[in-house]
Design a protein around this motif. Structure first.
Motif, PDB file in Angstrom:
ATOM      1  N   GLY A 190     -11.243  26.242  37.971  1.00 51.43           N
ATOM      2  CA  GLY A 190     -10.592  25.224  37.153  1.00 51.43           C
ATOM      3  C   GLY A 190     -11.103  25.175  35.733  1.00 51.43           C
ATOM      4  O   GLY A 190     -10.518  24.518  34.876  1.00 51.43           O
ATOM      5  N   LYS A 191     -12.199  25.864  35.490  1.00 55.45           N
ATOM      6  CA  LYS A 191     -12.828  25.730  34.180  1.00 55.45           C
ATOM      7  C   LYS A 191     -13.401  27.076  33.756  1.00 55.45           C
ATOM      8  O   LYS A 191     -14.103  27.721  34.544  1.00 55.45           O
ATOM      9  N   VAL A 192     -13.090  27.488  32.537  1.00 59.65           N
ATOM     10  CA  VAL A 192     -13.622  28.749  32.003  1.00 59.65           C
ATOM     11  C   VAL A 192     -14.111  28.520  30.578  1.00 59.65           C
ATOM     12  O   VAL A 192     -13.424  27.899  29.769  1.00 59.65           O
ATOM     13  N   ASN A 193     -15.319  28.971  30.285  1.00 60.18           N
ATOM     14  CA  ASN A 193     -15.828  28.921  28.912  1.00 60.18           C
ATOM     15  C   ASN A 193     -16.123  30.338  28.441  1.00 60.18           C
ATOM     16  O   ASN A 193     -16.844  31.070  29.118  1.00 60.18           O
ATOM     17  N   VAL A 194     -15.550  30.699  27.316  1.00 67.32           N
ATOM     18  CA  VAL A 194     -15.755  32.034  26.770  1.00 67.32           C
ATOM     19  C   VAL A 194     -16.601  31.923  25.507  1.00 67.32           C
ATOM     20  O   VAL A 194     -16.345  31.080  24.654  1.00 67.32           O
ATOM     21  N   THR A 195     -17.624  32.784  25.401  1.00 71.04           N
ATOM     22  CA  THR A 195     -18.475  32.786  24.211  1.00 71.04           C
ATOM     23  C   THR A 195     -18.451  34.181  23.584  1.00 71.04           C
ATOM     24  O   THR A 195     -18.592  35.155  24.328  1.00 71.04           O
ATOM     25  N   PRO A 196     -18.265  34.339  22.293  1.00 73.99           N
ATOM     26  CA  PRO A 196     -18.121  33.249  21.312  1.00 73.99           C
ATOM     27  C   PRO A 196     -16.705  32.702  21.186  1.00 73.99           C
ATOM     28  O   PRO A 196     -16.501  31.770  20.414  1.00 73.99           O
ATOM     29  N   ASN A 197     -15.730  33.206  21.906  1.00 75.27           N
ATOM     30  CA  ASN A 197     -14.355  32.696  21.846  1.00 75.27           C
ATOM     31  C   ASN A 197     -13.762  32.847  20.444  1.00 75.27           C
ATOM     32  O   ASN A 197     -13.237  31.897  19.862  1.00 75.27           O
ATOM     33  N   VAL A 198     -13.874  34.048  19.937  1.00 74.01           N
ATOM     34  CA  VAL A 198     -13.381  34.373  18.597  1.00 74.01           C
ATOM     35  C   VAL A 198     -12.434  35.564  18.728  1.00 74.01           C
ATOM     36  O   VAL A 198     -12.691  36.488  19.504  1.00 74.01           O
ATOM     37  N   THR A 199     -11.331  35.531  17.961  1.00 74.23           N
ATOM     38  CA  THR A 199     -10.262  36.526  18.102  1.00 74.23           C
ATOM     39  C   THR A 199     -10.735  37.974  18.056  1.00 74.23           C
ATOM     40  O   THR A 199     -10.333  38.786  18.877  1.00 74.23           O
ATOM     41  N   ASN A 200     -11.590  38.316  17.095  1.00 75.79           N
ATOM     42  CA  ASN A 200     -11.922  39.731  16.911  1.00 75.79           C
ATOM     43  C   ASN A 200     -13.332  40.084  17.388  1.00 75.79           C
ATOM     44  O   ASN A 200     -13.957  40.993  16.878  1.00 75.79           O
ATOM     45  N   VAL A 201     -13.825  39.311  18.361  1.00 80.41           N
ATOM     46  CA  VAL A 201     -15.154  39.607  18.913  1.00 80.41           C
ATOM     47  C   VAL A 201     -15.044  39.809  20.426  1.00 80.41           C
ATOM     48  O   VAL A 201     -14.404  39.017  21.121  1.00 80.41           O
ATOM     49  N   ILE A 202     -15.663  40.885  20.918  1.00 78.36           N
ATOM     50  CA  ILE A 202     -15.686  41.137  22.364  1.00 78.36           C
ATOM     51  C   ILE A 202     -16.535  40.046  23.018  1.00 78.36           C
ATOM     52  O   ILE A 202     -17.683  39.836  22.606  1.00 78.36           O
ATOM     53  N   PRO A 203     -15.975  39.345  24.005  1.00 81.26           N
ATOM     54  CA  PRO A 203     -16.708  38.227  24.612  1.00 81.26           C
ATOM     55  C   PRO A 203     -18.014  38.685  25.260  1.00 81.26           C
ATOM     56  O   PRO A 203     -18.029  39.621  26.054  1.00 81.26           O
ATOM     57  N   GLY A 204     -19.103  38.011  24.901  1.00 80.86           N
ATOM     58  CA  GLY A 204     -20.412  38.387  25.418  1.00 80.86           C
ATOM     59  C   GLY A 204     -20.797  37.592  26.648  1.00 80.86           C
ATOM     60  O   GLY A 204     -21.611  38.032  27.465  1.00 80.86           O
ATOM     61  N   GLU A 205     -20.222  36.407  26.782  1.00 79.95           N
ATOM     62  CA  GLU A 205     -20.601  35.586  27.926  1.00 79.95           C
ATOM     63  C   GLU A 205     -19.421  34.735  28.390  1.00 79.95           C
ATOM     64  O   GLU A 205     -18.684  34.187  27.574  1.00 79.95           O
ATOM     65  N   VAL A 206     -19.267  34.651  29.702  1.00 77.82           N
ATOM     66  CA  VAL A 206     -18.222  33.795  30.271  1.00 77.82           C
ATOM     67  C   VAL A 206     -18.833  32.981  31.401  1.00 77.82           C
ATOM     68  O   VAL A 206     -19.597  33.503  32.217  1.00 77.82           O
ATOM     69  N   GLU A 207     -18.505  31.708  31.411  1.00 77.31           N
ATOM     70  CA  GLU A 207     -18.892  30.858  32.537  1.00 77.31           C
ATOM     71  C   GLU A 207     -17.627  30.331  33.175  1.00 77.31           C
ATOM     72  O   GLU A 207     -16.720  29.888  32.470  1.00 77.31           O
ATOM     73  N   PHE A 208     -17.558  30.390  34.500  1.00 82.18           N
ATOM     74  CA  PHE A 208     -16.430  29.744  35.174  1.00 82.18           C
ATOM     75  C   PHE A 208     -16.899  29.073  36.452  1.00 82.18           C
ATOM     76  O   PHE A 208     -17.967  29.384  36.978  1.00 82.18           O
ATOM     77  N   THR A 209     -16.105  28.097  36.907  1.00 80.81           N
ATOM     78  CA  THR A 209     -16.477  27.346  38.107  1.00 80.81           C
ATOM     79  C   THR A 209     -15.679  27.849  39.306  1.00 80.81           C
ATOM     80  O   THR A 209     -14.566  28.350  39.149  1.00 80.81           O
ATOM     81  N   ILE A 210     -16.261  27.720  40.486  1.00 86.87           N
ATOM     82  CA  ILE A 210     -15.521  27.990  41.728  1.00 86.87           C
ATOM     83  C   ILE A 210     -15.605  26.751  42.600  1.00 86.87           C
ATOM     84  O   ILE A 210     -16.690  26.248  42.882  1.00 86.87           O
ATOM     85  N   ASP A 211     -14.445  26.253  42.995  1.00 86.52           N
ATOM     86  CA  ASP A 211     -14.352  25.136  43.945  1.00 86.52           C
ATOM     87  C   ASP A 211     -13.824  25.749  45.229  1.00 86.52           C
ATOM     88  O   ASP A 211     -12.767  26.374  45.241  1.00 86.52           O
TER      89      ASP A 211
END
Ligand SMILES: [Zn+2]
Length: 412
Positions: free
Chosen positions: A266-287
């Protein structure tokens, strides 16, 4: 013992529900009656008046839970308690919780006008802050009196404005005494809307709730490498979001392997969440939910293996933390049998089912023989202003509650 097949007064119950709907309306046909708000206070004041008019002995405890007690012949004996909650979500419906409290009041009114004496006392309960919308976590009133949360913990919880539970309770003048908590409970029965689509889809009126599904929550952290989207060749990337996406698909697909298993990201956080940057970290939840505790934990172990394999292939790191584990609550067969018998006597269609969401009955099951009656939610919609349960089903659910109370409180 033969019970008289009494029925609730449909018009009176619907009228009582209508009064509730007018207190803290959301403006779009729903409700906005957050726990311990002014609207909640207005509703409580009227509810207390109704309890007193019904001749009940009214008490408020130190969590603001409201009780109305009707004497039994064995007045020092344990009570049969019925109720739910009058608070709502900010864009909530008119029935969630409210149906259970106001039907409980209707049960008392019917017992009164038919001069029915019960062996055991009957108590109507309105639990504080079931929704958890203002003060999180949910089910604080029932969780407090059953020892699942400490008083200090509950009193210290703050809402988004920084107002504590204790302050809010005092502000609306509903801080009662610890001595008023209900302690000696024989049974607790909660009539509630299903909040899911099963009864509505199957065209069945009465759900005999078997228990509340266990539910585990995890946070998954995927760590890759942040880099520029332009110069970095595809084969050199350690893209955390691509890996996480494959994992999320697996979280969904694991439900094909275990019947009845429900999983949600239900929840995803992408870091740095910038258009032209390959995402380095993602957090997501599992219910993850299933009524069988073993099946649920085995499914999760299997899922973990699959996620680890994806992490290995994608050259990312994987960390999984447990945020919450809640075992399945099983309801009392005494109460389930009484519900079934009532449905049969009235000739209502019925089926066994589990509850996905938690309810006050979950905590009450720890201190008494507890059960729940579900009635259909049209299209399974709840926590929504469009939430609807049709009048016929309201009446039938309340009739079943009445009969169950007569049986368990040993009406004569
Ligand atoms: Zn509810």
């Amino acid at each position: 013992m033969e019970n008289t097949l009494l029925k609730v007064n449909r018009e009176r119950l619907l009228e009582t529900l209508k009064v509730s709907s007018s207190i803290g309306p959301s403006g779009n046909g729903g409700m906005n009656r957050l726990a311990l708000s002014d609207a909640d206070k207005n509703m409580r004041d009227i509810f207390v008046d109704w309890l007193k008019e019904a001749g009940l002995d009214v008490r408020i405890d130190d969590f603001g839970n409201i009780y109305g007690r009707r004497k039994g012949k064995r007045n020092d004996g344990p009570s049969v308690a019925i109720g739910s909650h009058l608070d709502t979500q900010p864009c909530g419906g008119k029935y969630d919780g409210i149906l259970g409290v106001l039907s409980a009041l209707e049960v008392i009114r019917v017992l009164n006008e038919n001069d029915i004496e019960t062996e055991y006392p009957v108590e109507v309960i309105n639990f504080t802050n079931e929704e958890g919308a203002r003060f999180s976590p949910p089910m604080l009133g029932s969780g407090g009196i059953t020892g699942n949360f400490s008083k200090d913990f509950i009193y210290g919880i703050k809402d988004d404005e920084g107002i504590s539970f204790e302050q809010a309770l005092n502000e609306i003048n509903y801080s009662g005494s610890i001595q008023n908590r209900i302690t000696n409970v024989k049974n607790f029965i909660e009539l509630h809307i299903e909040q899911g689509p099963i009864l509505h889809e199957k065209d069945i009126t009465i759900g005999i709730v078997q228990g509340i599904q266990g539910n585990d929550l995890y946070t998954v952290k995927v760590t890759g490498k942040t880099n520029h989207a332009g110069p970095t060749p595809m084969e050199n990337r350690r893209d955390a979001l691509v890996a996480a996406s494959k994992m999320i698909v697996k979280v969904n697909e694991i439900t094909d392997e275990v019947q009845g298993l429900k999983t949600t990201v239900g929840k995803v956080n992408v870091t740095p969440n910038v258009t032209n940057v390959i995402p380095g970290e993602v957090e997501f939840t599992i219910d993850i939910r299933h009524e069988d505790n073993d099946l649920r934990s085995h499914a999760f172990e299997r899922l973990k293996e699959q996620l680890s394999a994806i992490a290995l292939m994608s050259e990312v790191e994987l960390t999984i933390t447990t945020d919450w584990n809640s075992e399945t609550t099983l309801f009392s067969s005494v109460v389930k049998d009484a519900i079934q018998e009532a449905a049969d006597e009235f000739g209502y269609s019925k089926m066994d089912l589990f509850s996905g969401p938690g309810h006050d009955a979950k905590y009450m099951a720890g201190v008494s023989d507890t059960g729940m009656i579900f009635v259909p939610s049209v299209d399974g919609i709840s926590h929504n202003e469009q939430e609807l349960t049709i009048d016929d089903d309201i009446e039938k659910g309340a009739n079943v509650l009445l009969h169950v109370v007569q049986k368990l409180a040993e009406a004569k």
